[in-house]
Design a protein around this motif. Sequence first.
Motif, PDB file in Angstrom:
ATOM      1  N   VAL A 128      48.696  23.926 122.638  1.00  9.78           N
ATOM      2  CA  VAL A 128      50.065  24.409 122.438  1.00  9.78           C
ATOM      3  C   VAL A 128      51.017  23.231 122.256  1.00  9.78           C
ATOM      4  O   VAL A 128      51.910  23.251 121.407  1.00  9.78           O
ATOM      5  N   VAL A 185      44.095  24.642 126.596  1.00  7.30           N
ATOM      6  CA  VAL A 185      45.081  25.490 125.934  1.00  7.30           C
ATOM      7  C   VAL A 185      46.452  24.834 125.962  1.00  7.30           C
ATOM      8  O   VAL A 185      47.200  24.859 124.977  1.00  7.30           O
ATOM      9  N   GLU A 186      46.795  24.213 127.109  1.00  4.44           N
ATOM     10  CA  GLU A 186      48.097  23.563 127.239  1.00  4.44           C
ATOM     11  C   GLU A 186      48.261  22.447 126.219  1.00  4.44           C
ATOM     12  O   GLU A 186      49.324  22.309 125.597  1.00  4.44           O
ATOM     13  N   PHE A 200      50.618  21.670 118.783  1.00  2.00           N
ATOM     14  CA  PHE A 200      51.185  22.542 117.751  1.00  2.00           C
ATOM     15  C   PHE A 200      52.707  22.430 117.730  1.00  2.00           C
ATOM     16  O   PHE A 200      53.316  22.302 116.663  1.00  2.00           O
ATOM     17  N   ALA A 201      53.327  22.462 118.911  1.00  2.00           N
ATOM     18  CA  ALA A 201      54.791  22.359 118.995  1.00  2.00           C
ATOM     19  C   ALA A 201      55.275  21.013 118.475  1.00  2.00           C
ATOM     20  O   ALA A 201      56.261  20.942 117.719  1.00  2.00           O
ATOM     21  N   VAL A 232      46.672  20.165 115.074  1.00  2.00           N
ATOM     22  CA  VAL A 232      45.981  20.668 116.268  1.00  2.00           C
ATOM     23  C   VAL A 232      44.473  20.542 116.092  1.00  2.00           C
ATOM     24  O   VAL A 232      43.765  20.086 117.005  1.00  2.00           O
TER      25      VAL A 232
END
Length: 270
Positions: free
Chosen positions: A186, A182-183, A189-190, A170
């Motif tokens: 995330v 932010v999207e 990271f996923a 990230v």
Amino acid sequence: MTNQRLSTVWRIVTVFVLTCMVWWLSKAIRIWMGAGGDYDRTTHVLSAVLILSLVLPLIVFARKYVDKRSWAGLRLTSFKEGWKPFVFGGLSYLIPAGIALIIFVWFDWTEIQFHVSVGSLVLTIITLLILVFMYEALPEELIFRGYFYRNLNTSLAKWKAVGVQSLLFVLFAVSIGAALSVERIVFFFAVGIIIGMVRVMTENVWGAVGLHVAFQTMQQLFSPHNQELTSTTPGLMEIVILGIIPFSFAIMTLKLFVRTEPDWKEVDTE
């Protein structure tokens, strides 16, 4: 004295900074060539060659002279040994993505439009496979799921090492401008967690490379840069059909091919 080396933290920091510099250099060259924010296939090819030609010697040097450990520990094996993990990693994405695509088309939630012949489409797919492999999949997986994960797992349990390398992934994406919301943070990271789990379960970085190649090739095939295939719902295609759904079922799918469950609490000491 010859066995003395930097601590794990400083080894990771050093390679992380050098990694970012490689991508910053690539971006600077694209701007210098006049590509800017617009897509250009020639620039894409040159960037792929540049990044791969810099990342490979960087990790070879870091493993030999910074880690002072053998290359084998990274688990990027010969392709003769790694082709099965590569295929399994690819299928862990392609199977749920394909099922999702069929369902959404079947119920008219989206429509796929073909704008070229089958031969031209096949040529585009082959081109994208090669570019994705060189520009993103191999260099990024060698760094994050290879070098960083291996160093982290010498002092952290597997599940913790997967989590930390995903945080580094990230931070890398933010540093090169690929995750500025932010999207996106995330999402990266996923993705880092799932691909990291694939690397652990297949016990080979080629497994992570296979998933990465499949994912990015499908995404770029439907991107605005390539007009061979288009969707009537591009946002739905990118985020849900080729994103959330396949990554949600990737590990479940992988277990169809890899039955051995790793010990997620294991620390792989050197």
